[in-house]
Design a protein around this motif. Sequence first.
Motif, PDB file in Angstrom:
ATOM      1  N   LEU A  17      59.581  15.002   8.535  1.00 29.74           N
ATOM      2  CA  LEU A  17      60.031  14.311   9.740  1.00 29.74           C
ATOM      3  C   LEU A  17      58.911  14.198  10.761  1.00 29.74           C
ATOM      4  CD1 LEU A  17      62.878  13.178  10.269  1.00 29.74           C
ATOM      5  CD2 LEU A  17      63.309  15.142  11.743  1.00 29.74           C
ATOM      6  N   ALA A  18      57.994  15.161  10.758  1.00 31.52           N
ATOM      7  CA  ALA A  18      56.893  15.153  11.714  1.00 31.52           C
ATOM      8  C   ALA A  18      55.722  14.304  11.240  1.00 31.52           C
ATOM      9  CB  ALA A  18      56.421  16.594  11.962  1.00 31.52           C
ATOM     10  N   ASP A  19      55.328  14.430   9.980  1.00 33.04           N
ATOM     11  CA  ASP A  19      54.032  13.899   9.558  1.00 33.04           C
ATOM     12  C   ASP A  19      54.071  12.662   8.667  1.00 33.04           C
ATOM     13  OD1 ASP A  19      52.176  15.868  10.758  1.00 33.04           O
ATOM     14  OD2 ASP A  19      53.286  17.283   9.508  1.00 33.04           O
ATOM     15  N   ILE A  20      55.145  12.457   7.932  1.00 32.13           N
ATOM     16  CA  ILE A  20      55.180  11.293   7.042  1.00 32.13           C
ATOM     17  C   ILE A  20      54.979   9.975   7.795  1.00 32.13           C
ATOM     18  CG2 ILE A  20      56.720   9.917   5.581  1.00 32.13           C
ATOM     19  CD1 ILE A  20      55.505  12.151   4.038  1.00 32.13           C
ATOM     20  N   PRO A  21      55.601   9.755   8.981  1.00 29.59           N
ATOM     21  CA  PRO A  21      55.426   8.451   9.647  1.00 29.59           C
ATOM     22  C   PRO A  21      53.978   8.125   9.977  1.00 29.59           C
ATOM     23  CG  PRO A  21      57.342   9.589  10.548  1.00 29.59           C
ATOM     24  CD  PRO A  21      56.632  10.575   9.662  1.00 29.59           C
ATOM     25  N   TRP A  22      53.218   9.077  10.533  1.00 34.80           N
ATOM     26  CA  TRP A  22      51.838   8.732  10.908  1.00 34.80           C
ATOM     27  C   TRP A  22      50.923   8.679   9.689  1.00 34.80           C
ATOM     28  CZ3 TRP A  22      47.518  11.791  10.162  1.00 34.80           C
ATOM     29  CH2 TRP A  22      47.700  13.163   9.973  1.00 34.80           C
ATOM     30  N   LEU A  23      51.213   9.487   8.671  1.00 40.23           N
ATOM     31  CA  LEU A  23      50.417   9.404   7.450  1.00 40.23           C
ATOM     32  C   LEU A  23      50.618   8.052   6.762  1.00 40.23           C
ATOM     33  CD1 LEU A  23      50.981  12.998   6.028  1.00 40.23           C
ATOM     34  CD2 LEU A  23      48.788  12.036   6.757  1.00 40.23           C
ATOM     35  N   ALA A  24      51.850   7.544   6.798  1.00 38.40           N
ATOM     36  CA  ALA A  24      52.122   6.237   6.189  1.00 38.40           C
ATOM     37  C   ALA A  24      51.327   5.141   6.893  1.00 38.40           C
ATOM     38  CB  ALA A  24      53.618   5.937   6.247  1.00 38.40           C
ATOM     39  N   LYS A  25      51.251   5.199   8.212  1.00 34.65           N
ATOM     40  CA  LYS A  25      50.484   4.180   8.945  1.00 34.65           C
ATOM     41  C   LYS A  25      48.986   4.332   8.700  1.00 34.65           C
ATOM     42  CE  LYS A  25      53.905   3.368  12.571  1.00 34.65           C
ATOM     43  NZ  LYS A  25      54.208   3.412  14.027  1.00 34.65           N
ATOM     44  N   LEU A  26      48.527   5.563   8.609  1.00 33.24           N
ATOM     45  CA  LEU A  26      47.105   5.789   8.326  1.00 33.24           C
ATOM     46  C   LEU A  26      46.727   5.212   6.967  1.00 33.24           C
ATOM     47  CD1 LEU A  26      44.391   7.192   9.080  1.00 33.24           C
ATOM     48  CD2 LEU A  26      45.251   9.213   7.893  1.00 33.24           C
ATOM     49  N   VAL A  27      47.568   5.450   5.962  1.00 32.91           N
ATOM     50  CA  VAL A  27      47.289   4.927   4.623  1.00 32.91           C
ATOM     51  C   VAL A  27      47.364   3.404   4.619  1.00 32.91           C
ATOM     52  CG1 VAL A  27      48.194   4.805   2.273  1.00 32.91           C
ATOM     53  CG2 VAL A  27      47.983   7.002   3.407  1.00 32.91           C
ATOM     54  N   SER A  28      48.331   2.857   5.337  1.00 32.70           N
ATOM     55  CA  SER A  28      48.457   1.401   5.394  1.00 32.70           C
ATOM     56  C   SER A  28      47.207   0.777   5.989  1.00 32.70           C
ATOM     57  CB  SER A  28      49.691   1.023   6.219  1.00 32.70           C
ATOM     58  OG  SER A  28      49.790  -0.367   6.363  1.00 32.70           O
ATOM     59  N   GLN A  29      46.688   1.361   7.049  1.00 29.70           N
ATOM     60  CA  GLN A  29      45.476   0.840   7.675  1.00 29.70           C
ATOM     61  C   GLN A  29      44.269   0.988   6.755  1.00 29.70           C
ATOM     62  OE1 GLN A  29      45.746   3.308  11.136  1.00 29.70           O
ATOM     63  NE2 GLN A  29      46.673   1.722  12.381  1.00 29.70           N
TER      64      GLN A  29
END
Length: 769
Positions: A435-447
């Motif tokens: 809940l804490a880290d998956i959202p920002w990791l997903a955006k980092l990988v997308s970029q």
Amino acid sequence: MDGQDDGRGAVTAVRDLLWDLCIRPQECVDRAPGAGASQGCCPAQTCLWSWLLGLSVQEATSHGNHAVRLVTAMASAEPDWAAARMAELLDLAEHHRSARWLWQCIPPISAHRHLSGWGALIGRAAVLAEKLGNPDRIRRQNRPAAFVRKAGTAFGTVLAGPGEDADGESYESEEREQQEAYVLLAAHWAETLADAPPITVFDQLVGVGGVFSGPQMRIRARVAALGTRLRTAESGVPEFLDHAVARCGDSDQIDDVAESLLPALLRAPGDEPGTRSARDWCARQLKKMSMRAPGTRPHRAARFAASGLHPLPAAEIREVVKDAWGGGTGWQPARLDRVFLVRDSATRILAPIAATDTTGRGRESKALRRWRALEQERTRQLSRGANDWPSYGDGGTWGKPERNAVNSILHASLRDHAPAHPDLVAHALDEEVALADIPWLAKLVSQAADHPHVDIAHTLLMRHGLKLADWCERLWTGQQAFPDDETKKAALRLWSGLVWMRAAERPSLTAQAGLLTEHLNPTQWRSGLETLARWNAHGVSELAGPAGEDGWDKLDAALAPIAQLPADHPQAGRAPTAAALRFHCLCRFAPIGETVERAHTIEMATEAVRAADTTTVISTTGFLVERLCLVEPSAAVTLTTLVAARTAQQGKHEGHHVKSMVHRWPHPLRHLVRATGYADLERLVRGLSGGPERMLLNVLDLAVALRRHDPVRDDALRWLADTPYLAQATMQLRNSAVRHRRTPLANPAWPEALPGADDPEYADGTLDR
């Protein structure tokens, strides 16, 4: 030529050539400036300048603007004429509303602004940039390791594969052009900053509530220039910053103002008087905020300081924080919450300071663990079906809207600093609080997936890719389902991006079918189909041999019900996407080794091509054509001529969608020309006689290059006697004959001078070119 040539002779010759090719020079190549946008007044077939101006925006800008290059090359020798032509190009940029066209004009305008007639052009370009620019893209460049995210990617582009869009267009050069142009424009705007007291200038630029008083790009550049000017101020900097905070009031615009003003003022070196004063002011505000009593009003000045410090390198941020908080190892959870986990606090600098905590026992590392603990407790409550929020801070609850605001800030900060500080990703993997880290990791990988040239982020994710993918798989297919739907979708995007970058192993087709049928509900089909498209895209998956790829039948069976949804189904909008993906997988993975299997696959592909209403679907057939060349070249020719018949323009203008399709067919055509017999080659050429033009010409070029012992050139002219492309074909055949006459048909056999030349092992040592 007598005397030294200063280059003016060559420029004069080029201008004379432009004049000679122009029918109406006074209305075209010597047109007076200020007459509005023009695309040339002469026939493009005869006038070079009219041809350059008449190109489509994509053709003109995608590989460097040749009109801009021509004008730039002639600027020094013919400044007035070149300035008039550059003004005309600016008019065209406005006419087309093309920001990229404008970015390409700005560097030469800035470089030649001292020449006669060029001085006013930078002002004209600056005004136009305010109309066509994207302030959000500019703003994000202040952030560390910032990415300039490209627009949403179409489904057909995804299937074309990573690193290259469907039309082969790279976005990287566009980003560089845009950033270079903005730097030059910012310098221009800084030159025109008013010479008045800093507070007066600031109030002219920033209205009450922190709202920028004018176009965003210009005002942000001038606010940054004001910060640069204050670096050398001997006094008055603390008072100015107090005024800036008061000017912003309670508005959330305070972050934008701080991000524009403070980085230029605070950045290293810190030995200038204004910079020292500003750093001391930031340290005082952060210290006051950390010592405020429970339940007191949040500290706006500390938020202003944190927002301004955030874009700086983490080491510089830590220097300021050290002066504010000292060691600070004994902070209790309630104080950590007040300092880092409320909206008007130091949330923005939590990630970079934690990244430089080498011991892992500092207050910032504790604050990050505290944040993850709150999110973990929220996960447990969701799993129990309870909507209670965890307690935190001074008796409050970790719930909306405070949680949403803090998470948004923290996610952006972690994403921006992780490329330079890989430990941030390692800590997330150690804790595994989705809940804490998956959202920002997903955006980092997308970029990182969209921008493989950003080496740090790419290397970082390659290092942790397998563990991240395993985490995502467990969130979806583990025994205990994860309760938060949005986080699960983010995990799917993260998993998708890792495979797309080849940082994680591609799931088998059987596993993909299981994910689609057993774990995705209808509301998640969109995310699921996008993920499967990436996993099976060209360049991510291998083209199957004649036996096909294991599991294709299971994936086809899983996609079929979605592709055939009735129009009244709530998810009927997913049907076209599923059908396109199903056809893509058919062409790449279906078995074609046995006669029955091959006939079934060809029949399905034929029906799909006849029913298709877009070239994106039709172009996918190239994968099947390439595979059929191994087992039945005649069927490959039949399928190719069917594709040509569906897209042929019979001599009329071919749109970009047709040209884009042909661009994706180089390998199928090469395999086709190499594998077919001469009778099938004749059938292929005759089948392409109506177009697409580029496909026909490519086949002729390949035939001349690869079939040297056949009378291709003479026979092709006979086969194409009635084609509307006879003139183009004749020229192509002649050019190909000249170009390939010295090219070896295959790599030479084993050189006679080397040992083993007579060995039978090397008798047929040719390689596939």
